[in-house]
Write a protein that holds these residues in place. Sequence first.
Motif, PDB file in Angstrom:
ATOM      1  N   GLY A  83       0.957  -1.272   0.223  1.00 20.81           N
ATOM      2  CA  GLY A  83       0.024   0.076  -0.007  1.00 20.81           C
ATOM      3  C   GLY A  83       1.009   1.288  -0.104  1.00 20.81           C
ATOM      4  O   GLY A  83       1.839   1.349   0.822  1.00 20.81           O
ATOM      5  N   ILE A  84       0.432   2.325  -0.779  1.00 27.78           N
ATOM      6  CA  ILE A  84       1.043   3.527  -0.811  1.00 27.78           C
ATOM      7  C   ILE A  84       0.356   4.598  -0.452  1.00 27.78           C
ATOM      8  O   ILE A  84      -1.002   4.639  -1.048  1.00 27.78           O
ATOM      9  CB  ILE A  84       1.901   3.890  -2.276  1.00 27.78           C
ATOM     10  CG1 ILE A  84       2.562   2.621  -2.849  1.00 27.78           C
ATOM     11  CG2 ILE A  84       2.682   4.992  -2.303  1.00 27.78           C
ATOM     12  CD1 ILE A  84       3.941   2.290  -2.277  1.00 27.78           C
ATOM     13  N   ILE A  85       0.548   5.442   0.542  1.00 27.76           N
ATOM     14  CA  ILE A  85      -0.123   6.574   0.872  1.00 27.76           C
ATOM     15  C   ILE A  85       0.483   7.619   0.497  1.00 27.76           C
ATOM     16  O   ILE A  85       1.715   7.885   1.155  1.00 27.76           O
ATOM     17  CB  ILE A  85      -0.455   6.486   2.364  1.00 27.76           C
ATOM     18  CG1 ILE A  85      -1.268   5.072   2.867  1.00 27.76           C
ATOM     19  CG2 ILE A  85      -1.469   7.513   2.784  1.00 27.76           C
ATOM     20  CD1 ILE A  85      -1.966   5.294   4.148  1.00 27.76           C
ATOM     21  N   TYR A  86       0.125   8.616  -0.374  1.00 24.08           N
ATOM     22  CA  TYR A  86       1.019   9.855  -0.818  1.00 24.08           C
ATOM     23  C   TYR A  86      -0.008  11.039  -0.847  1.00 24.08           C
ATOM     24  O   TYR A  86      -1.244  10.765  -0.618  1.00 24.08           O
ATOM     25  CB  TYR A  86       1.659   9.318  -1.977  1.00 24.08           C
ATOM     26  CG  TYR A  86       0.821   8.826  -3.277  1.00 24.08           C
ATOM     27  CD1 TYR A  86       0.312   7.669  -3.096  1.00 24.08           C
ATOM     28  CD2 TYR A  86       0.724   9.589  -4.105  1.00 24.08           C
ATOM     29  CE1 TYR A  86      -0.608   7.084  -3.991  1.00 24.08           C
ATOM     30  CE2 TYR A  86      -0.208   8.925  -5.172  1.00 24.08           C
ATOM     31  CZ  TYR A  86      -0.826   7.981  -5.168  1.00 24.08           C
ATOM     32  OH  TYR A  86      -1.397   7.492  -6.197  1.00 24.08           O
ATOM     33  N   GLU A  87       0.800  12.097  -1.328  1.00 17.68           N
ATOM     34  CA  GLU A  87      -0.156  13.160  -1.303  1.00 17.68           C
ATOM     35  C   GLU A  87      -0.201  13.874  -2.747  1.00 17.68           C
ATOM     36  O   GLU A  87      -0.624  13.037  -3.657  1.00 17.68           O
ATOM     37  CB  GLU A  87       0.447  14.370  -0.411  1.00 17.68           C
ATOM     38  CG  GLU A  87       0.412  13.798   1.156  1.00 17.68           C
ATOM     39  CD  GLU A  87       1.160  14.623   2.020  1.00 17.68           C
ATOM     40  OE1 GLU A  87       2.267  15.205   1.828  1.00 17.68           O
ATOM     41  OE2 GLU A  87       0.236  14.912   3.195  1.00 17.68           O
ATOM     42  N   SER A  88       0.254  15.030  -2.974  1.00 14.72           N
ATOM     43  CA  SER A  88      -0.310  15.492  -4.420  1.00 14.72           C
ATOM     44  C   SER A  88       0.206  15.215  -5.475  1.00 14.72           C
ATOM     45  O   SER A  88      -0.244  15.253  -6.759  1.00 14.72           O
ATOM     46  CB  SER A  88      -0.245  17.270  -4.068  1.00 14.72           C
ATOM     47  OG  SER A  88       0.866  17.564  -3.550  1.00 14.72           O
TER      48      SER A  88
END
Lengths: 425, 425
Positions: free
Chosen positions: A117-122
């Motif tokens: 799982g990758i959680i990232y921003e803009s």
Amino acid sequence: MDVRSMARQARAAQRQLELTSPEERNAALEAIARALEARAGQIVAANRADLAAAEEAGLPGPMIARLRLDEGKLAGVIRGVRAVAELPDPLAVEPQAWIRPNGLRIQRVRVPLGVVGIIYESRPGVTVDAAVLCLKAGNAVLLKGGKEAARSNAALGEAMAAGLQEVGLPVELAQVLPSTREAAQELMAARSLVDVLIPRGGAGLIRATVEQSQVPVIETGTGVCHVYVHRAADLAMAREIVLNAKCSNPAVCNAAETLLVDREVAAPFLAEAGPALLAAGVRLRACPEALAILQETARPDLAGAGPAAVEPATEEDWAAEYLDLCLAVKVVSGLDEALAHIARYGTGHSEAIVTGDAGAADRFLRSVDAAAVYHNASTRFTDGGEFGFGAEIGISTQKLHARGPMGLAELTTYKYVVLGNGQVR
Amino acid sequence: MDVRSMARQARAAQRQLELTSPEERNAALEAIARALEARAGQIVAANRADLAAAEEAGLPGPMIARLRLDEGKLAGVIRGVRAVAELPDPLAVEPQAWIRPNGLRIQRVRVPLGVVGIIYESRPGVTVDAAVLCLKAGNAVLLKGGKEAARSNAALGEAMAAGLQEVGLPVELAQVLPSTREAAQELMAARSLVDVLIPRGGAGLIRATVEQSQVPVIETGTGVCHVYVHRAADLAMAREIVLNAKCSNPAVCNAAETLLVDREVAAPFLAEAGPALLAAGVRLRACPEALAILQETARPDLAGAGPAAVEPATEEDWAAEYLDLCLAVKVVSGLDEALAHIARYGTGHSEAIVTGDAGAADRFLRSVDAAAVYHNASTRFTDGGEFGFGAEIGISTQKLHARGPMGLAELTTYKYVVLGNGQVR
């Protein structure tokens, strides 16, 4: 569909991917590259819609800059996909093997992590960069991007699905999750369905993931990095290293945030480096001793740079990750004080000493507990590309599993295969 | 003293240990062995007090058995300390090294993890076993044992401190924490002060640690292990393997909990294995098909073993880690159903196939996602000693950092040492 169901499908798809050959996985990457090219128009249009919404919502300028994915940037992303396809296969590692006295043959075999799982921003480019690294290493990937990039990420996800479909692989190998807070929560709770979570983004995002996740997390990216100018340093080299470590890209985690300088050379060094830093637009937060030197030697520049350019440092400055053209400066009595300061305020990312004294360098390199320690080089080299890994999925600042730049090898694990002929214990 | 302060002292002590030679660390282990011998009387007396309190409190028999540390058991613990001293040094690994086109020399160097926390239950021997493995690999250790073993652990901790002191090393390298719930909470919250937490004990303890800890955790030990008897199995070999995997030590995580058997051989296999298992005192929880065979073939034994010896399995049985003389039994249509069952109910620990068919074995070994996969051998071999690691700190069932038996190597990590001559980026 809920995240748990998506994770279950990812798991099933991953088992299929694991049985493919390296050539088949590379063909999937090439198909993804072609699908991204074919859909470039839709992707850029989706990104323009994200940008328009972000501007209307008044998002900060740097965030809008990270959000932008124009044709040129997309072409770079696509080149990146093909570059990953050309990297050596991380699963093609000769297994360690040994035979036990009872005849059991034990092999330690390289295998994919599973579901990542990758959680990232803009930054929408991460959607593709992270996905292809995971796929190359035989993993399925769940991509939880920022709300502000939802349209861009959806368009990129559709293109990747088209590529996977073209080569007969399940589209569930690379899934763009809903960009909601709930999706992130569900992802962090999906222990046993998701094997590892890699957060990429600001300190707040990373801290929240570490604190809330029940899935094992690889902590990335917080970098309070130091450059320590030892009394035996070549001062001209030290000045170039400090300028580079601070200014070449201040927004990234391997940029220097604090300069430590030995008392013995503080006056001559800061008299040269101070004005150079100020001229490059860097604001300085200095301890009293450094402040006195800087105010004396840098007066003309100070006048030009305005009153805020050199200010007294507060306790917060020593722990600050500015990610900006700002640098904390402290005079130290020598190596011991520098080591103690780094042990207290460093985040275990990248730490550099500049010195001509081999003994001092050796002690620094052995004593500092960080992912990367440097002698006579800029901290900015802590990077998968610069280390020769071809690409990176992030920079780990924890000690479990992976440390420093994580390339394809760090997206794999191992299992033991044990061959017997009836052995019992 | 609070746990955070103890962890800070452990960190400082660890930096000192990291700079010692392998010979100095081994001397510390020998001094600990001698100190344990010298204080054997006090240790055994403290344990007797723990045992008396446990009996008075009416703790269950198996827990009291695990709590017991008599002279014979203590002698075994001390032999274990000396055996660890004799193992190869895990930090003595030739660094990987390469040179980049810009002249940077990069080395990947083996280093200790740092400060390791162990959370465990009643067995006081763990206090010493875990501590000496951590020390051998250059780590400091914080030991949070069970309340029921508090006196024993305190006495063991004092002996280890005496040993460390004798060789001039800080006693903070191996600290026994208060046996309170608050100490466990503080330990799990001590992110950045503690580098890794290893829980050792029952499923409840491990789940609680995984869910609550902000320190990275290595999940250990839950084992719903399967033995799958394929239609091409040597049935006599299969019977011996099942009996061994279930009965040789049912209380441990590598014991088998479920038997899967191909329909084609279910009748002849269960007609032999069923009575043998029942004769060994194993209760069977069987699917309807297996139940019918067992009831037909094992009737005389059933009568002797009582009505509960063979019962229909419920859904819960497929997920149960009995840790007891109880075995779930299921007839499957073939390899596909066996693989699907293991994927659904397995915990990624140890899984075995018994077959003479090399193709079926290969597919099983490649498809099953577990720390250890076996062909024609008992699952009971998943153990540091049996794998030839000399000792183990636990068996990891997660995929990050370490998988399966964790020996000394798994108590280390690496850092990058980068040597330049002024390189900037």
